[in-house]
Structures are given as C-alpha cells and as structure tokens.
Write a protein that holds these residues in place. Structure first.
Motif, PDB file in Angstrom:
ATOM      1  N   LYS A  71      14.090  -8.794 -36.266  1.00 21.74           N
ATOM      2  CA  LYS A  71      14.448  -7.742 -37.220  1.00 21.74           C
ATOM      3  C   LYS A  71      13.831  -7.934 -38.598  1.00 21.74           C
ATOM      4  N   ASP A  72      13.105  -9.048 -38.785  1.00 23.93           N
ATOM      5  CA  ASP A  72      12.699  -9.344 -40.155  1.00 23.93           C
ATOM      6  C   ASP A  72      11.303  -9.943 -40.310  1.00 23.93           C
ATOM      7  N   ARG A  73      10.456  -9.837 -39.271  1.00 22.32           N
ATOM      8  CA  ARG A  73       9.119 -10.416 -39.411  1.00 22.32           C
ATOM      9  C   ARG A  73       8.069  -9.365 -39.076  1.00 22.32           C
ATOM     10  N   ARG A  74       7.147  -9.171 -40.023  1.00 23.89           N
ATOM     11  CA  ARG A  74       6.024  -8.244 -39.844  1.00 23.89           C
ATOM     12  C   ARG A  74       4.741  -9.050 -39.767  1.00 23.89           C
ATOM     13  N   ASP A  75       3.855  -8.666 -38.847  1.00 26.89           N
ATOM     14  CA  ASP A  75       2.594  -9.390 -38.744  1.00 26.89           C
ATOM     15  C   ASP A  75       1.674  -8.986 -39.896  1.00 26.89           C
ATOM     16  N   PRO A  76       1.184  -9.960 -40.657  1.00 32.26           N
ATOM     17  CA  PRO A  76       0.387  -9.624 -41.849  1.00 32.26           C
ATOM     18  C   PRO A  76      -0.950  -8.962 -41.549  1.00 32.26           C
ATOM     19  N   GLY A  77      -1.482  -9.155 -40.336  1.00 28.98           N
ATOM     20  CA  GLY A  77      -2.770  -8.553 -40.012  1.00 28.98           C
ATOM     21  C   GLY A  77      -2.671  -7.232 -39.284  1.00 28.98           C
ATOM     22  N   PHE A  78      -1.465  -6.773 -39.014  1.00 28.61           N
ATOM     23  CA  PHE A  78      -1.308  -5.585 -38.176  1.00 28.61           C
ATOM     24  C   PHE A  78      -1.934  -4.343 -38.794  1.00 28.61           C
ATOM     25  N   GLU A  79      -1.627  -4.057 -40.033  1.00 31.19           N
ATOM     26  CA  GLU A  79      -2.073  -2.793 -40.627  1.00 31.19           C
ATOM     27  C   GLU A  79      -3.594  -2.682 -40.666  1.00 31.19           C
ATOM     28  N   ALA A  80      -4.276  -3.769 -41.027  1.00 25.50           N
ATOM     29  CA  ALA A  80      -5.741  -3.730 -41.078  1.00 25.50           C
ATOM     30  C   ALA A  80      -6.324  -3.552 -39.679  1.00 25.50           C
ATOM     31  N   ASN A  81      -5.797  -4.272 -38.707  1.00 24.87           N
ATOM     32  CA  ASN A  81      -6.308  -4.148 -37.346  1.00 24.87           C
ATOM     33  C   ASN A  81      -5.955  -2.792 -36.735  1.00 24.87           C
ATOM     34  N   TRP A  82      -4.789  -2.275 -37.066  1.00 25.15           N
ATOM     35  CA  TRP A  82      -4.363  -0.964 -36.562  1.00 25.15           C
ATOM     36  C   TRP A  82      -5.357   0.122 -36.981  1.00 25.15           C
ATOM     37  N   SER A  83      -5.893   0.002 -38.176  1.00 26.38           N
ATOM     38  CA  SER A  83      -6.884   0.962 -38.652  1.00 26.38           C
ATOM     39  C   SER A  83      -8.267   0.693 -38.068  1.00 26.38           C
ATOM     40  N   ALA A  84      -8.603  -0.582 -37.877  1.00 30.39           N
ATOM     41  CA  ALA A  84      -9.949  -0.943 -37.430  1.00 30.39           C
ATOM     42  C   ALA A  84     -10.174  -0.685 -35.943  1.00 30.39           C
ATOM     43  N   VAL A  85      -9.138  -0.785 -35.139  1.00 22.21           N
ATOM     44  CA  VAL A  85      -9.303  -0.655 -33.684  1.00 22.21           C
ATOM     45  C   VAL A  85      -9.890   0.706 -33.285  1.00 22.21           C
ATOM     46  N   PRO A  86      -9.317   1.837 -33.707  1.00 21.42           N
ATOM     47  CA  PRO A  86      -9.908   3.123 -33.296  1.00 21.42           C
ATOM     48  C   PRO A  86     -11.283   3.369 -33.891  1.00 21.42           C
ATOM     49  N   GLU A  87     -11.545   2.808 -35.056  1.00 21.78           N
ATOM     50  CA  GLU A  87     -12.870   2.963 -35.662  1.00 21.78           C
ATOM     51  C   GLU A  87     -13.950   2.324 -34.796  1.00 21.78           C
ATOM     52  N   ALA A  88     -13.569   1.312 -34.011  1.00 22.12           N
ATOM     53  CA  ALA A  88     -14.517   0.639 -33.122  1.00 22.12           C
ATOM     54  C   ALA A  88     -14.581   1.289 -31.743  1.00 22.12           C
ATOM     55  N   GLY A  89     -13.783   2.331 -31.526  1.00 18.96           N
ATOM     56  CA  GLY A  89     -13.829   3.043 -30.255  1.00 18.96           C
ATOM     57  C   GLY A  89     -12.841   2.558 -29.218  1.00 18.96           C
ATOM     58  N   LEU A  90     -11.847   1.768 -29.626  1.00 11.72           N
ATOM     59  CA  LEU A  90     -10.820   1.298 -28.707  1.00 11.72           C
ATOM     60  C   LEU A  90      -9.522   2.066 -28.948  1.00 11.72           C
ATOM     61  N   ARG A  91      -8.702   2.150 -27.900  1.00 14.25           N
ATOM     62  CA  ARG A  91      -7.363   2.691 -28.053  1.00 14.25           C
ATOM     63  C   ARG A  91      -6.446   1.564 -28.535  1.00 14.25           C
ATOM     64  N   ARG A  92      -5.341   1.920 -29.193  1.00 16.00           N
ATOM     65  CA  ARG A  92      -4.482   0.921 -29.817  1.00 16.00           C
ATOM     66  C   ARG A  92      -3.022   1.096 -29.411  1.00 16.00           C
ATOM     67  N   GLY A  93      -2.339  -0.036 -29.333  1.00 17.00           N
ATOM     68  CA  GLY A  93      -0.912  -0.033 -29.047  1.00 17.00           C
ATOM     69  C   GLY A  93      -0.231  -1.137 -29.833  1.00 17.00           C
ATOM     70  N   ALA A  94       1.043  -0.937 -30.120  1.00 15.45           N
ATOM     71  CA  ALA A  94       1.808  -1.902 -30.913  1.00 15.45           C
ATOM     72  C   ALA A  94       2.810  -2.636 -30.033  1.00 15.45           C
ATOM     73  N   VAL A  95       3.037  -3.905 -30.364  1.00 18.84           N
ATOM     74  CA  VAL A  95       3.946  -4.769 -29.612  1.00 18.84           C
ATOM     75  C   VAL A  95       5.058  -5.262 -30.537  1.00 18.84           C
ATOM     76  N   HIS A  96       6.276  -5.279 -30.014  1.00 22.61           N
ATOM     77  CA  HIS A  96       7.397  -5.918 -30.706  1.00 22.61           C
ATOM     78  C   HIS A  96       7.828  -7.148 -29.916  1.00 22.61           C
ATOM     79  N   LEU A  97       7.945  -8.275 -30.592  1.00 24.91           N
ATOM     80  CA  LEU A  97       8.444  -9.500 -29.973  1.00 24.91           C
ATOM     81  C   LEU A  97       9.961  -9.512 -30.112  1.00 24.91           C
ATOM     82  N   TYR A  98      10.642  -9.314 -28.995  1.00 22.49           N
ATOM     83  CA  TYR A  98      12.083  -9.124 -29.001  1.00 22.49           C
ATOM     84  C   TYR A  98      12.820 -10.452 -29.145  1.00 22.49           C
ATOM     85  N   SER A  99      13.841 -10.466 -29.985  1.00 24.65           N
ATOM     86  CA  SER A  99      14.664 -11.661 -30.176  1.00 24.65           C
ATOM     87  C   SER A  99      15.985 -11.506 -29.443  1.00 24.65           C
TER      88      SER A  99
END
Length: 225
Positions: A71-99
C-alpha cells in the motif's frame, strides 16, 4: 604421470566447455516464436536503465513493469519506463506486488492513484507470492476476500480484467486460481507450468535470459496461443 595429467586437463577443459555452452544456451533460450507468437518480458522493481529500442529489436512485443508494492511503495522507474515503452513500439502493462500483510482495498487505492488509465495498456497484473518483508499467512477465505476486493477496485479503474500472477508455493497452499476466475500468469523455467487449477494465459518461461539493452537477467514471458 605426465600423460595422465594431460588427459585429466583435457577432460576438465572439455567439461568446462560443455558447462559454458550449456549456460550460454540457457541464458539465450526462449520458447519458439512459431508456437508462441507473442513474447515479451516483465521487469522487477528498480530495473535500472533500459534501451527499449534494442529490447524491441530482440523480439519483445510487450513489457510488464512493476508499479506498486503493497500500500505504500511506488517503483521509482515506473513513470519513465511507462512512457518509453510505447515509444519503442512495445505494448505496456503494470504489475502490483501484493502484500499478504495489508488490506486489499488499501493496496488497490495505491495502485489506482499511481497507474494512469490508458486505452493502450495491457490488463494489469497482481503478483501474489511470499515475500521477505511479510511473514503473514492468512486463512484462505480471508486472502481470497481481500484479493477480490483488490481486483474489483483495480478493474473498475482500468476497465480491464486483472491477470493473476501466482507463484507455485502460494498456489499450492491457497489454490487461488480455483477461487478467482481470472486469467492466470504462471512461472516455470524452460517447461510449461501445470500447477494452477486452470490453464495459464501467460507463462514466464525464463528468469535467466540475457538480451541486449538490459543489464542482467530478464524475465521472459509468452502468451498462450
């Protein structure tokens, strides 16, 4: 004696070559594209710098990125990679690590607040595994109830069904895939897994593959045909 030592040295060299060759095969292996046309990767937390154009050129069609943990940890690289993935021609999905130590609603709120709803996104995935920072082992009914709450809230946000990425130990103990009817993402190196109650929709086929564009081993995945 000298002849014996020379022969022994030759055997060791040959064994070393076989070992190197076997490791090279293992780190380069992936399921045949003819059988599994859609292939990609999923990243751990804090993956470091990635050359997404190179990753796409090496055969990846999609990438799943860890966004949140608990409930309290965000991946610091997510936002940059989330934007970069489609720019490179890949589809993107997000993962939550459940506690297992925190309420499902709190975790869903954290995920929904951080991960944008985008039309091109793949279904979100919830990774359910035992983790070193949580020793809780809830009753099955409690875990299923909390997971269902998480899933309902995330699906309301993303408007797509959630993928269940279930580790073998957790699935063996809780048989979550029998209780929650969602696509299963199973994990097993080299050989297709069969530990879930239902057939997998996605398979993490290797967690040791090496490809250009990423430093260190890669989690390589395929989609069921």
């Amino acid at each position: 004696m000298a002849s014996f030592l020379l022969k022994a040295a030759g055997v060791l060299v040959a064994a070393g070559a076989i070992g190197i060759g076997g490791w090279s095969f293992a780190t380069g292996w992936h399921p045949a594209a003819s059988q599994y046309p859609l292939q990609g990767l999923d990243l751990p937390e804090n993956p470091g710098a990635i050359e997404w154009g190179t990753v796409r050129a090496r055969g990846a069609d999609f990438a799943y990125l860890v966004a949140t943990s608990g409930k309290d940890r965000r991946d610091p690289g997510f936002e940059a990679n989330w934007s970069a993935v489609p720019e490179a021609g890949l589809r993107r999905g997000a993962v939550h690590l459940y506690s297992l130590c925190q309420p499902g609603a709190d975790q869903a709120n954290a995920f929904n607040a951080f991960v944008p709803r985008t039309a091109d996104a793949l279904p979100a995935a919830v990774d359910v595994d035992y983790r070193a920072d949580c020793t809780a082992r809830p009753e099955r009914a409690d875990l299923v109830r909390e997971l269902r709450t998480f899933i309902t809230m995330v699906e309301t946000h993303t408007r797509k069904p959630v993928l269940l990425r279930l580790s073998k130990p957790v699935e063996s103990d809780y048989t979550i895939s029998a209780a929650i009817e969602r696509p299963v993402w199973a994990t097993a190196n080299l050989f297709p897994p069969a530990y879930a109650a239902r057939a997998w929709r996605m398979w993490r086929a290797s967690d040791i593959r090496r490809i250009d564009g990423i430093e260190g081993p890669v989690n390589w995945d395929v989609v069921a045909p």
